[in-house]
Scaffold this active site. Structure first.
Site, mmCIF file in Angstrom:
data_model
loop_
_atom_site.group_PDB
_atom_site.id
_atom_site.type_symbol
_atom_site.label_atom_id
_atom_site.label_comp_id
_atom_site.label_asym_id
_atom_site.label_seq_id
_atom_site.Cartn_x
_atom_site.Cartn_y
_atom_site.Cartn_z
ATOM 1 N N ASP A 16 39.285 8.608 -0.661
ATOM 2 C CA ASP A 16 39.533 7.311 -1.297
ATOM 3 C C ASP A 16 39.718 6.209 -0.242
ATOM 4 O O ASP A 16 40.131 6.482 0.891
ATOM 5 C CB ASP A 16 40.789 7.422 -2.169
ATOM 6 N N ASN A 64 33.001 7.808 -12.238
ATOM 7 C CA ASN A 64 32.463 6.787 -11.322
ATOM 8 C C ASN A 64 31.226 6.066 -11.880
ATOM 9 O O ASN A 64 30.837 5.013 -11.362
ATOM 10 C CB ASN A 64 32.134 7.390 -9.955
HETATM 11 C C1 FPP Z 1 36.473 6.205 -3.301
HETATM 12 O O1 FPP Z 1 36.649 4.977 -2.619
HETATM 13 C C2 FPP Z 1 35.244 6.821 -2.895
HETATM 14 C C3 FPP Z 1 34.214 7.099 -3.723
HETATM 15 C C4 FPP Z 1 34.235 6.832 -5.174
HETATM 16 C C5 FPP Z 1 32.968 7.686 -3.247
HETATM 17 C C6 FPP Z 1 33.072 8.595 -2.054
HETATM 18 C C7 FPP Z 1 31.741 8.601 -1.443
HETATM 19 C C8 FPP Z 1 31.488 8.642 -0.114
HETATM 20 C C9 FPP Z 1 32.518 8.856 0.915
HETATM 21 C C10 FPP Z 1 30.111 8.450 0.394
HETATM 22 C C11 FPP Z 1 29.070 9.345 -0.168
HETATM 23 C C12 FPP Z 1 29.330 10.776 0.116
HETATM 24 C C13 FPP Z 1 28.457 11.615 0.677
HETATM 25 C C14 FPP Z 1 28.790 13.047 0.783
HETATM 26 C C15 FPP Z 1 27.191 11.156 1.223
HETATM 27 P P1 FPP Z 1 36.802 3.657 -3.488
HETATM 28 O O2 FPP Z 1 35.484 3.020 -3.599
HETATM 29 O O3 FPP Z 1 37.448 3.963 -4.793
HETATM 30 O O4 FPP Z 1 37.774 2.823 -2.578
HETATM 31 P P2 FPP Z 1 38.839 1.751 -3.068
HETATM 32 O O5 FPP Z 1 39.860 2.507 -3.872
HETATM 33 O O6 FPP Z 1 39.388 1.207 -1.791
HETATM 34 O O7 FPP Z 1 38.092 0.740 -3.868
#
Ligand code: FPP
Length: 239
Positions: A16, A64
Site C-alpha cells: 500500500d 480495485n
Molecule cells: C495500493 O496503493 C497498491 C495497489 C492497489 C496496487 C499494487 C500494485 C503494484 C505495486 C504494481 C503492480 C504490481 C506488479 C506485480 C507488477 P494505493 O494506490 O492504494 O496507494 P494510496 O493508498 O497511497 O493511494
C-alpha cells in the site's frame, strides 16, 4: 501450546501507499504504481537472501476495479510489462511465478503474459512469487464453497465428510502454506480482504513506509519484530 516463531517461510505483503508516494512528489498516481512495481523484484531478492521461500503480493484486489479506468488500465499494463521484462530475472533467480485470484477476468494481454510466465517458470525451485490478482478473500471463499457444493451435488463428497482440510483443498492454491507474517506498508491498519482463510493465525506487521520505499532494511525490522513474538495459536504462553 505455545512456540517461539520459526523463521518465516511464507511472507505476504499488502503493498500500500503507491498513490501517496507519488502525490508527495507531485507525480501522477500511476508513477507511484510504476515505482511500486519496480520494488517487487528488489523485495523478492531480499526474501531470497533472507531465506524466505514464499512471497505473496497483493497486486490487484476484486475491489480495485472501482478505481478510475485509466488507473486500472495502467495497473494492468504494469503487470504485463513486469512479466515481459522481469521473466529473465525470475528464471535467473530460479523463482516460480504463481498467481491467485479470479484470473479469467484479467485483460487478455496481462492474463496471457501471466499464464505464459507461470508455465515457463513452473520447474523453478528457488522460491515462489505469488501475485494476488483480481483477488479477494471473500471471493476465494465463495469460489471454494461453490466448487465444494458442486462436488457434493454430484456425489463426489458427502456433507458429513467436509472438514477444514476439505475446504482448504478448494482454495485457489491449496499448496501455498499459510503465511507466518503479513506486512502492510503505509501505516493503514486494515486487512482489506486479503488471504482471509490463510492469515487466521498470521502475525501482522504494519510499516509506516510507503511501498515504493519499503526496502530490505525495513523488511529486516519486520522480521525482527516477528522474531520477538510469542505465537500461541489459541493456546497459552509456555512457562
Ligand atoms: C495500493 O496503493 C497498491 C495497489 C492497489 C496496487 C499494487 C500494485 C503494484 C505495486 C504494481 C503492480 C504490481 C506488479 C506485480 C507488477 P494505493 O494506490 O492504494 O496507494 P494510496 O493508498 O497511497 O493511494
Amino acid at each position: 501450546m505455545s512456540e517461539k516463531p520459526s523463521a518465516v517461510q511464507h511472507l505476504a505483503i499488502i503493498m500500500d501507499g503507491n498513490g501517496r508516494w507519488a502525490q508527495r512528489r507531485d507525480l501522477e498516481r500511476t508513477a507511484g504504481h510504476k515505482a511500486g512495481a519496480d520494488n517487487v523484484l528488489r523485495i523478492m531478492q531480499a526474501c531470497r537472501e533472507l531465506g524466505i521461500k514464499y512471497l505473496t503480493l497483493y497486486a490487484f484486489s476484486t475491489e480495485n476495479w472501482k478505481r478510475p479506468a485509466a488507473e486500472v488500465g495502467a495497473l494492468m499494463k504494469l503487470l504485463h510489462d513486469f512479466i515481459f521484462h522481469k521473466l529473465p530475472d525470475l528464471q535467473k533467480e530460479n523463482v516460480r511465478l504463481n498467481a491467485i485470484g479470479r484470473l479469467d477476468a484479467l485483460p487478455d494481454a496481462a492474463r496471457l503474459a501471466l499464464l505464459g510466465a507461470i508455465k515457463a517458470t513452473r520447474n523453478n525451485t528457488g522460491g515462489v512469487l505469488t501475485l494476488a490478482l483480481n483477488y479477494g478473500g471473500r471471493a476465494e471463499l465463495t469460489d471454494a464453497a461453490k466448487k465444494l457444493a458442486q462436488d457434493v451435488k454430484q456425489g463426489k463428497i458427502a456433507v458429513e465428510d467436509v472438514t477444514e482440510d476439505t475446504l482448504k483443498s478448494y482454495l485457489y492454491d491449496p499448496e501455498l502454506p499459510d503465511p507466518e507474517l503479513v506486512i502492510r506498508t503505509s501505516g493503514e491498519l486494515r486487512i482489506s480482504n486479503f488471504l482471509l482463510w490463510q492469515m487466521a493465525y498470521s502475525e501482522l506487521y504494519i510499516s509506516d513506509v510507503m511501498w515504493p520505499d519499503f526496502d530490505k532494511k525495513e523488511l529486516q525490522k519486520a522480521l525482527d519484530s516477528f522474531g520477538s513474538r510469542n505465537r500461541r495459536f489459541g493456546g497459552i504462553a509456555a512457562k
